[in-house]
Design a protein around this motif. Structure first.
Motif, PDB file in Angstrom:
ATOM      1  N   LEU A  98      -2.245  12.046  -1.183  1.00 51.73           N
ATOM      2  CA  LEU A  98      -1.807  11.534  -2.532  1.00 51.73           C
ATOM      3  C   LEU A  98      -0.296  11.228  -2.518  1.00 51.73           C
ATOM      4  O   LEU A  98       0.045  10.026  -2.965  1.00 51.73           O
ATOM      5  CB  LEU A  98      -2.239  12.601  -3.814  1.00 51.73           C
ATOM      6  N   GLY A  99       0.492  11.728  -1.590  1.00 48.32           N
ATOM      7  CA  GLY A  99       1.817  11.637  -1.586  1.00 48.32           C
ATOM      8  C   GLY A  99       2.040  10.189  -1.013  1.00 48.32           C
ATOM      9  O   GLY A  99       3.234   9.469  -0.899  1.00 48.32           O
ATOM     10  N   VAL A 100       1.224   9.614  -0.184  1.00 44.79           N
ATOM     11  CA  VAL A 100       1.222   8.226   0.649  1.00 44.79           C
ATOM     12  C   VAL A 100       1.463   7.306  -0.352  1.00 44.79           C
ATOM     13  O   VAL A 100       2.237   6.463   0.071  1.00 44.79           O
ATOM     14  CB  VAL A 100      -0.162   8.244   1.442  1.00 44.79           C
ATOM     15  N   HIS A 101       0.995   7.317  -1.501  1.00 42.69           N
ATOM     16  CA  HIS A 101       1.209   6.149  -2.513  1.00 42.69           C
ATOM     17  C   HIS A 101       2.772   5.878  -2.554  1.00 42.69           C
ATOM     18  O   HIS A 101       3.226   4.740  -2.517  1.00 42.69           O
ATOM     19  CB  HIS A 101       0.824   6.449  -3.837  1.00 42.69           C
ATOM     20  N   SER A 102       3.478   7.108  -2.860  1.00 42.96           N
ATOM     21  CA  SER A 102       4.896   6.853  -3.206  1.00 42.96           C
ATOM     22  C   SER A 102       5.872   6.616  -1.979  1.00 42.96           C
ATOM     23  O   SER A 102       6.682   5.577  -1.914  1.00 42.96           O
ATOM     24  CB  SER A 102       5.441   7.936  -3.976  1.00 42.96           C
ATOM     25  N   TRP A 103       5.253   7.167  -0.552  1.00 47.85           N
ATOM     26  CA  TRP A 103       6.061   6.671   0.535  1.00 47.85           C
ATOM     27  C   TRP A 103       5.816   5.292   0.813  1.00 47.85           C
ATOM     28  O   TRP A 103       6.777   4.394   1.157  1.00 47.85           O
ATOM     29  CB  TRP A 103       5.433   7.545   1.674  1.00 47.85           C
ATOM     30  N   LEU A 104       4.690   4.615   0.490  1.00 49.84           N
ATOM     31  CA  LEU A 104       4.317   3.368   0.793  1.00 49.84           C
ATOM     32  C   LEU A 104       5.178   2.558  -0.235  1.00 49.84           C
ATOM     33  O   LEU A 104       5.660   1.408  -0.008  1.00 49.84           O
ATOM     34  CB  LEU A 104       2.845   3.118   0.405  1.00 49.84           C
ATOM     35  N   SER A 105       5.455   2.967  -1.356  1.00 50.31           N
ATOM     36  CA  SER A 105       5.961   2.041  -2.337  1.00 50.31           C
ATOM     37  C   SER A 105       7.706   2.237  -2.040  1.00 50.31           C
ATOM     38  O   SER A 105       8.348   1.162  -2.013  1.00 50.31           O
ATOM     39  CB  SER A 105       5.849   2.281  -3.787  1.00 50.31           C
ATOM     40  N   ASP A 106       8.057   3.164  -1.500  1.00 56.66           N
ATOM     41  CA  ASP A 106       9.371   3.385  -1.077  1.00 56.66           C
ATOM     42  C   ASP A 106       9.851   2.312   0.433  1.00 56.66           C
ATOM     43  O   ASP A 106      10.698   1.800   0.199  1.00 56.66           O
ATOM     44  CB  ASP A 106       9.795   4.861  -0.503  1.00 56.66           C
ATOM     45  N   VAL A 107       8.698   2.454   1.225  1.00 51.03           N
ATOM     46  CA  VAL A 107       8.790   1.636   2.335  1.00 51.03           C
ATOM     47  C   VAL A 107       8.654   0.308   1.850  1.00 51.03           C
ATOM     48  O   VAL A 107       9.703  -0.527   2.430  1.00 51.03           O
ATOM     49  CB  VAL A 107       7.611   2.039   3.492  1.00 51.03           C
ATOM     50  N   ARG A 108       7.870  -0.179   1.063  1.00 47.33           N
ATOM     51  CA  ARG A 108       7.594  -1.558   0.663  1.00 47.33           C
ATOM     52  C   ARG A 108       9.136  -2.137  -0.299  1.00 47.33           C
ATOM     53  O   ARG A 108       9.261  -3.226   0.042  1.00 47.33           O
ATOM     54  CB  ARG A 108       6.482  -1.890  -0.015  1.00 47.33           C
ATOM     55  N   SER A 109       9.523  -1.307  -0.879  1.00 50.27           N
ATOM     56  CA  SER A 109      10.607  -1.674  -1.713  1.00 50.27           C
ATOM     57  C   SER A 109      12.062  -1.649  -1.031  1.00 50.27           C
ATOM     58  O   SER A 109      13.030  -2.421  -1.243  1.00 50.27           O
ATOM     59  CB  SER A 109      10.936  -1.004  -2.877  1.00 50.27           C
ATOM     60  N   LEU A 110      12.014  -0.773   0.205  1.00 45.06           N
ATOM     61  CA  LEU A 110      13.443  -0.675   0.894  1.00 45.06           C
ATOM     62  C   LEU A 110      13.476  -1.113   2.081  1.00 45.06           C
ATOM     63  O   LEU A 110      14.658  -1.390   2.651  1.00 45.06           O
ATOM     64  CB  LEU A 110      13.866   1.020   0.779  1.00 45.06           C
ATOM     65  N   ALA A 111      12.488  -1.517   2.664  1.00 45.44           N
ATOM     66  CA  ALA A 111      12.440  -2.037   3.971  1.00 45.44           C
ATOM     67  C   ALA A 111      12.101  -3.588   4.150  1.00 45.44           C
ATOM     68  O   ALA A 111      11.664  -4.104   2.886  1.00 45.44           O
ATOM     69  CB  ALA A 111      11.423  -1.094   5.009  1.00 45.44           C
ATOM     70  N   ASN A 112      12.071  -4.083   5.122  1.00 43.99           N
ATOM     71  CA  ASN A 112      11.853  -5.572   5.341  1.00 43.99           C
ATOM     72  C   ASN A 112      10.441  -5.503   4.994  1.00 43.99           C
ATOM     73  O   ASN A 112       9.373  -4.926   5.399  1.00 43.99           O
ATOM     74  CB  ASN A 112      12.025  -5.651   6.811  1.00 43.99           C
ATOM     75  N   PRO A 113      10.124  -6.613   4.069  1.00 45.27           N
ATOM     76  CA  PRO A 113       8.829  -6.888   3.657  1.00 45.27           C
ATOM     77  C   PRO A 113       7.530  -7.229   5.040  1.00 45.27           C
ATOM     78  O   PRO A 113       6.334  -7.130   4.828  1.00 45.27           O
ATOM     79  CB  PRO A 113       8.634  -8.032   2.567  1.00 45.27           C
ATOM     80  N   GLU A 114       8.181  -7.637   5.978  1.00 43.92           N
ATOM     81  CA  GLU A 114       7.347  -7.921   7.126  1.00 43.92           C
ATOM     82  C   GLU A 114       6.949  -6.648   8.202  1.00 43.92           C
ATOM     83  O   GLU A 114       6.146  -6.803   9.045  1.00 43.92           O
ATOM     84  CB  GLU A 114       8.164  -8.790   8.040  1.00 43.92           C
ATOM     85  N   LEU A 115       7.499  -5.447   7.653  1.00 41.77           N
ATOM     86  CA  LEU A 115       7.263  -4.432   8.293  1.00 41.77           C
ATOM     87  C   LEU A 115       5.916  -4.072   8.619  1.00 41.77           C
ATOM     88  O   LEU A 115       5.054  -4.105   7.749  1.00 41.77           O
ATOM     89  CB  LEU A 115       7.975  -3.113   7.657  1.00 41.77           C
ATOM     90  N   VAL A 116       5.716  -3.566   9.712  1.00 39.83           N
ATOM     91  CA  VAL A 116       4.385  -3.184  10.139  1.00 39.83           C
ATOM     92  C   VAL A 116       4.263  -1.663   9.879  1.00 39.83           C
ATOM     93  O   VAL A 116       5.206  -0.848  10.058  1.00 39.83           O
ATOM     94  CB  VAL A 116       4.225  -3.224  11.644  1.00 39.83           C
ATOM     95  N   ILE A 117       3.170  -1.272   9.148  1.00 41.11           N
ATOM     96  CA  ILE A 117       2.944  -0.042   8.541  1.00 41.11           C
ATOM     97  C   ILE A 117       1.578   0.578   9.305  1.00 41.11           C
ATOM     98  O   ILE A 117       0.734   0.104   9.020  1.00 41.11           O
ATOM     99  CB  ILE A 117       2.945  -0.112   6.936  1.00 41.11           C
ATOM    100  N   ILE A 118       1.572   1.774   9.426  1.00 38.26           N
ATOM    101  CA  ILE A 118       0.538   2.265  10.145  1.00 38.26           C
ATOM    102  C   ILE A 118       0.399   3.730   9.214  1.00 38.26           C
ATOM    103  O   ILE A 118       1.295   4.595   9.042  1.00 38.26           O
ATOM    104  CB  ILE A 118       0.864   2.721  11.524  1.00 38.26           C
ATOM    105  N   LEU A 119      -0.759   3.977   8.815  1.00 37.41           N
ATOM    106  CA  LEU A 119      -1.181   5.360   8.031  1.00 37.41           C
ATOM    107  C   LEU A 119      -1.528   6.234   9.043  1.00 37.41           C
ATOM    108  O   LEU A 119      -2.525   6.159   9.941  1.00 37.41           O
ATOM    109  CB  LEU A 119      -2.092   5.151   6.915  1.00 37.41           C
TER     110      LEU A 119
END
Ligand code: GDP
Ligand code: MG
Length: 179
Positions: A98-119
């Motif tokens: 459930l915590g993944v939601h907020s990590w994802l929003s941190d990553v999306r808001s603080l990092a480069n939008p083109e960032l590759v994300i792996i769960l």
């Protein structure tokens, strides 16, 4: 050729709730062994390993949090310049999923939008204690445009793959000019 020569330097981030196994995964990838007591990784900022993909040498600089994730106090400099992020949860602990939601929003808001994300669903060796199904997590990843895999820092299963998958995906974006 210099031992440290490489074609690309990629900064990758490890994020996710504390206790999910981020430090063990990194340690396994860097030293190929499981580390039962990762307390002394406190203070460590990043580890590096050179990998070879196609005909390129890629230096991966992988940043691990040193307990700051407990307080959700990651700074902007942690995210700056990152090309990829691995968001880790523990398949035996639903709260960390459930915590993944907020990590994802941190990553999306603080990092480069083109960032590759792996769960990454870690602790796949503890399948009998599983609280999050493979199907649920893979659907969640698909909905949020992330790649997904399950891994185990204990057995080493998919640990190489998670970092290589991330690097390969970043390289293909670089080649088509998206980064
Ligand atoms: P972090 O807080 O996300 O960095 O998590 P750690 O790497 O410190 O690991 C937290 C705990 O989970 C430690 O007790 C590890 O021994 C354990 N652990 C980490 N990865 C695995 C795994 O793949 N399988 C099992 N069974 N335990 C793991
Ligand atoms: Mg840690």
């Amino acid at each position: 050729m210099l031992a440290d020569a490489y074609d690309f330097l990629l900064k990758l981030l490890l994020v996710g709730d504390s206790g999910t196994g981020k430090s063990c995964l990194l340690h396994h990838f860097l030293e190929n062994q499981f580390k039962k007591d990762s307390v002394n990784t406190i203070g460590m900022e990043f580890g590096t390993r050179i990998v070879h993909i196609a005909d390129k040498s890629i230096k991966l600089q992988i940043w691990d949090t040193a307990g700051q994730e407990r307080f959700r106090s990651l700074t902007r400099s942690y995210f700056r310049g990152a090309a990829g992020a691995l968001i880790v949860y523990d398949i035996c602990n639903r709260e960390t999923f459930l915590g993944v939601h907020s990590w994802l929003s941190d990553v999306r808001s603080l990092a480069n939008p083109e960032l590759v994300i792996i769960l990454v669903g870690n602790k796949s060796d503890l399948a009998e204690e599983r609280e999050v199904s493979y199907l649920e997590a893979s659907r969640f990843a698909q909905e949020h445009e992330m790649m997904f895999l399950e891994a185990s820092a204990l057995t080493g299963d998919a640990v190489e793959e998670m970092f290589f998958k991330c690097a390969r995906s970043i390289l293909s974006k670089i080649e088509i000019g998206h980064i």
